[in-house]
Design an enzyme around this catalytic site. Structure first.
Site, PDB file in Angstrom:
ATOM      1  N   GLU A  35       0.874  -1.185   0.000  1.00  0.00           N
ATOM      2  CA  GLU A  35       0.000   0.000   0.000  1.00  0.00           C
ATOM      3  C   GLU A  35       0.910   1.233   0.000  1.00  0.00           C
ATOM      4  O   GLU A  35       1.770   1.380   0.864  1.00  0.00           O
ATOM      5  CB  GLU A  35      -0.903  -0.014   1.238  1.00  0.00           C
ATOM      6  CG  GLU A  35      -1.648   1.284   1.516  1.00  0.00           C
ATOM      7  CD  GLU A  35      -2.557   1.743   0.377  1.00  0.00           C
ATOM      8  OE1 GLU A  35      -3.457   1.000  -0.018  1.00  0.00           O
ATOM      9  OE2 GLU A  35      -2.337   2.877  -0.126  1.00  0.00           O
ATOM     10  N   TYR A 100      -6.197  -1.695  11.188  1.00  0.00           N
ATOM     11  CA  TYR A 100      -6.140  -2.413   9.911  1.00  0.00           C
ATOM     12  C   TYR A 100      -4.781  -3.086   9.754  1.00  0.00           C
ATOM     13  O   TYR A 100      -4.664  -4.237   9.359  1.00  0.00           O
ATOM     14  CB  TYR A 100      -6.375  -1.441   8.746  1.00  0.00           C
ATOM     15  CG  TYR A 100      -7.812  -1.434   8.277  1.00  0.00           C
ATOM     16  CD1 TYR A 100      -8.830  -0.980   9.103  1.00  0.00           C
ATOM     17  CD2 TYR A 100      -8.152  -1.885   7.002  1.00  0.00           C
ATOM     18  CE1 TYR A 100     -10.144  -0.981   8.687  1.00  0.00           C
ATOM     19  CE2 TYR A 100      -9.463  -1.898   6.575  1.00  0.00           C
ATOM     20  CZ  TYR A 100     -10.457  -1.438   7.417  1.00  0.00           C
ATOM     21  OH  TYR A 100     -11.757  -1.451   7.001  1.00  0.00           O
ATOM     22  N   GLU A 183     -24.658  14.266  -0.112  1.00  0.00           N
ATOM     23  CA  GLU A 183     -24.260  14.050   1.286  1.00  0.00           C
ATOM     24  C   GLU A 183     -23.474  15.253   1.801  1.00  0.00           C
ATOM     25  O   GLU A 183     -23.735  15.770   2.899  1.00  0.00           O
ATOM     26  CB  GLU A 183     -23.400  12.791   1.406  1.00  0.00           C
ATOM     27  CG  GLU A 183     -24.202  11.510   1.210  1.00  0.00           C
ATOM     28  CD  GLU A 183     -23.349  10.256   1.360  1.00  0.00           C
ATOM     29  OE1 GLU A 183     -22.097  10.357   1.378  1.00  0.00           O
ATOM     30  OE2 GLU A 183     -23.935   9.157   1.454  1.00  0.00           O
ATOM     31  N   ARG A 206     -29.812  10.996  -9.645  1.00  0.00           N
ATOM     32  CA  ARG A 206     -30.248  10.222 -10.819  1.00  0.00           C
ATOM     33  C   ARG A 206     -30.000   8.731 -10.564  1.00  0.00           C
ATOM     34  O   ARG A 206     -28.980   8.354  -9.998  1.00  0.00           O
ATOM     35  CB  ARG A 206     -29.461  10.667 -12.064  1.00  0.00           C
ATOM     36  CG  ARG A 206     -29.898   9.970 -13.336  1.00  0.00           C
ATOM     37  CD  ARG A 206     -29.267  10.635 -14.540  1.00  0.00           C
ATOM     38  NE  ARG A 206     -27.812  10.488 -14.584  1.00  0.00           N
ATOM     39  CZ  ARG A 206     -27.176   9.428 -15.051  1.00  0.00           C
ATOM     40  NH1 ARG A 206     -27.850   8.409 -15.527  1.00  0.00           N
ATOM     41  NH2 ARG A 206     -25.851   9.384 -15.046  1.00  0.00           N
ATOM     42  N   HIS A 436     -44.598  -0.825  17.387  1.00  0.00           N
ATOM     43  CA  HIS A 436     -45.308   0.446  17.523  1.00  0.00           C
ATOM     44  C   HIS A 436     -44.849   1.200  18.763  1.00  0.00           C
ATOM     45  O   HIS A 436     -44.610   0.568  19.788  1.00  0.00           O
ATOM     46  CB  HIS A 436     -46.815   0.156  17.621  1.00  0.00           C
ATOM     47  CG  HIS A 436     -47.654   1.376  17.669  1.00  0.00           C
ATOM     48  ND1 HIS A 436     -47.852   2.188  16.572  1.00  0.00           N
ATOM     49  CD2 HIS A 436     -48.334   1.951  18.705  1.00  0.00           C
ATOM     50  CE1 HIS A 436     -48.636   3.195  16.918  1.00  0.00           C
ATOM     51  NE2 HIS A 436     -48.939   3.082  18.199  1.00  0.00           N
TER      52      HIS A 436
HETATM   53  P1  NDP Z   1     -21.972   9.688  -8.602  1.00  0.00           P
HETATM   54  O1  NDP Z   1     -21.780   8.881  -9.819  1.00  0.00           O
HETATM   55  O2  NDP Z   1     -22.925   9.226  -7.547  1.00  0.00           O
HETATM   56  O3  NDP Z   1     -22.409  11.166  -9.014  1.00  0.00           O
HETATM   57  C1  NDP Z   1     -21.667  11.936  -9.897  1.00  0.00           C
HETATM   58  C2  NDP Z   1     -22.448  13.194 -10.174  1.00  0.00           C
HETATM   59  O4  NDP Z   1     -21.658  14.110 -10.930  1.00  0.00           O
HETATM   60  C3  NDP Z   1     -23.704  12.944 -10.992  1.00  0.00           C
HETATM   61  O5  NDP Z   1     -24.716  13.796 -10.505  1.00  0.00           O
HETATM   62  C4  NDP Z   1     -23.282  13.324 -12.398  1.00  0.00           C
HETATM   63  O6  NDP Z   1     -24.329  13.797 -13.195  1.00  0.00           O
HETATM   64  C5  NDP Z   1     -22.333  14.471 -12.129  1.00  0.00           C
HETATM   65  N1  NDP Z   1     -21.326  14.662 -13.171  1.00  0.00           N
HETATM   66  C6  NDP Z   1     -20.515  13.724 -13.719  1.00  0.00           C
HETATM   67  N2  NDP Z   1     -19.683  14.291 -14.607  1.00  0.00           N
HETATM   68  C7  NDP Z   1     -19.969  15.611 -14.632  1.00  0.00           C
HETATM   69  C8  NDP Z   1     -19.460  16.712 -15.346  1.00  0.00           C
HETATM   70  N3  NDP Z   1     -18.466  16.567 -16.215  1.00  0.00           N
HETATM   71  N4  NDP Z   1     -19.980  17.934 -15.109  1.00  0.00           N
HETATM   72  C9  NDP Z   1     -20.992  18.093 -14.215  1.00  0.00           C
HETATM   73  N5  NDP Z   1     -21.519  17.085 -13.503  1.00  0.00           N
HETATM   74  C10 NDP Z   1     -21.018  15.844 -13.703  1.00  0.00           C
HETATM   75  O7  NDP Z   1     -20.511   9.891  -8.025  1.00  0.00           O
HETATM   76  P2  NDP Z   1     -19.962  10.355  -6.604  1.00  0.00           P
HETATM   77  O8  NDP Z   1     -18.649  10.967  -6.895  1.00  0.00           O
HETATM   78  O9  NDP Z   1     -20.978  11.140  -5.866  1.00  0.00           O
HETATM   79  O10 NDP Z   1     -19.744   8.981  -5.855  1.00  0.00           O
HETATM   80  C11 NDP Z   1     -18.978   7.946  -6.468  1.00  0.00           C
HETATM   81  C12 NDP Z   1     -19.422   6.600  -5.998  1.00  0.00           C
HETATM   82  O11 NDP Z   1     -18.956   6.383  -4.677  1.00  0.00           O
HETATM   83  C13 NDP Z   1     -20.930   6.425  -5.910  1.00  0.00           C
HETATM   84  O12 NDP Z   1     -21.492   6.070  -7.141  1.00  0.00           O
HETATM   85  C14 NDP Z   1     -21.054   5.339  -4.889  1.00  0.00           C
HETATM   86  O13 NDP Z   1     -20.918   4.094  -5.512  1.00  0.00           O
HETATM   87  C15 NDP Z   1     -19.891   5.605  -3.968  1.00  0.00           C
HETATM   88  N6  NDP Z   1     -20.333   6.341  -2.765  1.00  0.00           N
HETATM   89  C16 NDP Z   1     -21.182   5.726  -1.913  1.00  0.00           C
HETATM   90  C17 NDP Z   1     -21.640   6.377  -0.788  1.00  0.00           C
HETATM   91  C18 NDP Z   1     -22.591   5.680   0.125  1.00  0.00           C
HETATM   92  O14 NDP Z   1     -22.697   4.459   0.054  1.00  0.00           O
HETATM   93  N7  NDP Z   1     -23.304   6.395   0.978  1.00  0.00           N
HETATM   94  C19 NDP Z   1     -21.230   7.740  -0.466  1.00  0.00           C
HETATM   95  C20 NDP Z   1     -20.331   8.310  -1.444  1.00  0.00           C
HETATM   96  C21 NDP Z   1     -19.909   7.620  -2.545  1.00  0.00           C
HETATM   97  P3  NDP Z   1     -25.311  12.795 -14.017  1.00  0.00           P
HETATM   98  O15 NDP Z   1     -26.261  12.243 -12.992  1.00  0.00           O
HETATM   99  O16 NDP Z   1     -25.971  13.713 -14.992  1.00  0.00           O
HETATM  100  O17 NDP Z   1     -24.450  11.769 -14.638  1.00  0.00           O
END
Ligand code: NDP
Length: 451
Positions: A35, A100, A183, A206, A436
């Site tokens: 790592e 870890y 978040e 989305r 409840h």
């Molecule tokens: P996401 O894929 O959830 O969201 C990315 C967002 O950025 C979307 O709204 C997307 O829009 C937008 N986007 C992408 N490219 C561009 C661009 N060039 N310009 C403007 N907007 C853009 O990614 P995150 O980074 O939020 O999180 C990554 C992953 O990490 C998640 O998918 C999840 O798997 C994991 N994660 C899980 C969490 C949990 O379990 N609670 C918490 C945080 C992360 P559009 O919708 O139009 O594509």
């Protein structure tokens, strides 16, 4: 042919650590793990763990306000002491990192604090030029934030930077509408930052259930978050303090901080894999089969680097299945069906299985849903609403999906996921007697479909 080790793991995050510990500790394999950064990976160091602690911190002012309304007249919060919180956070992360590491060494894994690359199907090279041969190589290098060029060049923050800020800005622009953007918007608003969220599409989150997304977005707006949909950045400039941004709606604004949460991408390149003919998927992740095996038989990959489901518990399961299969003679393919997840917004959104829209796309569906003001906050006049929702296959009666928008929805969806994973029908929910008074009792008392 004899090898230096049975398994060489590249990456000390959730997936790599689990695989190494199980292979060495339970199945007696000789294992080394490299790592280059801090042990624990994204989840522990710059993801789930520090984020969740910030969620707790951001929730407290709301609780204090509730306390006042309930009659605790002197309950009060002052300004948030970010440096004090960060100092405690740093200590906690250091503790987890050490745990870890000791978990690995205690299982007999040799830990190498260095970068490693793959030289051939059975050989890795460490940063100092030293080479190690291995019967199997596991790539568990995770992912990293993916910022648009304009934001990267202007030095905008990614989620990695948030946990190391020396101080919180007064105003913050968050770009993106996914997990991290929503978040962080709720966290920062809770900590007293004025937040604007910029999302290019019509509605945040989305891919999640439409009704659930709408409820979360409405609540975010009520918390004072300025959500601007159908809007994007066209230009951004770093100032002596903060950033000046130009938006697609023509506005020019300045912010103390800009967080770009526009997705993450797999850390799959620069490891020597292209040269070996390892195949990649459409999103740049390492292509693997149900055994986490790549197109080069001695090389496996688990977790975010595969571009499958980017969630910690999935990486852990993948790593465990790999170790049991290869070293434990207990073949166990990865199971990515019905993985529950939660978005830690305020309120939280928990989901498992299909959204209503996905269920409809498959055929007829009965939707059972209720939104209501929960007892705790309705008592003090809050407009906050929660959602309990089930989509049911009218023929098999199986519950295809469940969405919960509510405080602690992450905790609730975990339990609903057990029933749904077991194949529960709507009638199984119905014959379960309610607890409840709770919010979740609505899940077992919805009698008629709403659609
Ligand atoms: P996401 O894929 O959830 O969201 C990315 C967002 O950025 C979307 O709204 C997307 O829009 C937008 N986007 C992408 N490219 C561009 C661009 N060039 N310009 C403007 N907007 C853009 O990614 P995150 O980074 O939020 O999180 C990554 C992953 O990490 C998640 O998918 C999840 O798997 C994991 N994660 C899980 C969490 C949990 O379990 N609670 C918490 C945080 C992360 P559009 O919708 O139009 O594509």
């Amino acid at each position: 042919m004899s090898f230096d080790v049975d398994l060489f793991v590249i990456g000390g995050g959730s997936g790599g650590v689990r695989a190494a510990r199980i292979a060495a500790g339970e199945h007696g394999a000789r294992v080394a793990l490299a790592e280059a950064d801090r042990m624990g990976g994204t989840c522990v160091i710059r993801g789930c763990v520090p984020k969740k602690l910030m969620v707790f911190a951001a929730d407290l002012p709301h609780r204090v306000a509730e306390g006042q309304a309930y009659g605790w007249q002197r309950a009060t919060t002052g300004p948030f002491d970010w440096p004090a919180f960060r100092a405690r956070l740093d200590r906690e992360l250091a503790r987890l990192e050490a745990a870890y590491r000791s978990g690995l060494t205690g299982a007999g894994v040799e830990v190498l604090d260095t970068r490693a690359t793959v030289l051939d199907p059975h050989r890795v090279r460490l940063a100092d030029g030293h080479e190690v041969t291995a019967a199997h190589i596991l790539i568990a290098t995770g992912g990293r934030p993916d910022l648009p060029k304009v934001a990267r060049e202007a030095g905008c923050w990614s989620s990695d930077d948030i946990f190391n800020l020396p101080e919180l800005p007064q105003t913050m622009l968050i770009v993106g509408g996914g997990f991290i953007a929503c978040e962080m918007a709720c966290i920062m608003a809770g900590l007293g930052v004025r937040v604007t969220l910029l999302y290019r599409g019509p509605q945040v989150l989305r891919g999640f259930d439409n009704e659930a997304r709408a409820l979360v977005a409405a609540s975010m707006v009520r918390q004072g978050i300025d959500i601007r949909t159908a809007t994007d950045l066209t230009g951004i400039e770093r100032l002596a303090e903060g950033w000046r941004v130009v938006l697609t709606d023509g506005r020019t604004e300045t912010y103390g901080g800009v967080l770009c949460a526009t997705g993450r991408r797999p850390n799959s390149h620069g490891l020597g894999l292209e040269e070996l003919g390892v195949a990649f998927g459409p999103t740049g992740g390492i292509a693997v089969d149900e055994w986490s095996q790549t197109t080069v038989p001695s090389i496996f990959a688990v977790g975010d680097v595969t571009g499958r489901i980017a969630l910690t518990p999935v990486a852990i399961r993948d790593g465990h299945s790999f170790a049991d299969t290869v070293f434990g003679a207990r073949p166990r393919p990865v199971d990515h069906e019905l993985v529950a997840s939660a978005v830690f917004t305020r309120p939280e959104l928990g989901t498992v299985g299909l959204t209503e829209e996905e269920a409809r796309a498959r055929g007829p569906v009965e939707v059972y849903a209720t939104t209501f003001r929960p007892m705790r906050t309705a008592f003090i006049g809050s407009e906050e609403r929660v959602l309990m929702k089930l989509s049911v296959d009218p023929e098999s009666r199986r519950v295809l999906g469940c969405q919960i928008v509510a405080p602690e929805a992450g905790e609730l969806i975990q339990l609903a996921a057990v029933a749904i994973k077991m194949g529960a029908t709507k009638e199984d929910f119905d014959r379960t007697v309610a607890v409840h008074p709770t919010m979740a009792e609505e899940l077992v008392t919805m009698r008629r479909p709403v659609r």
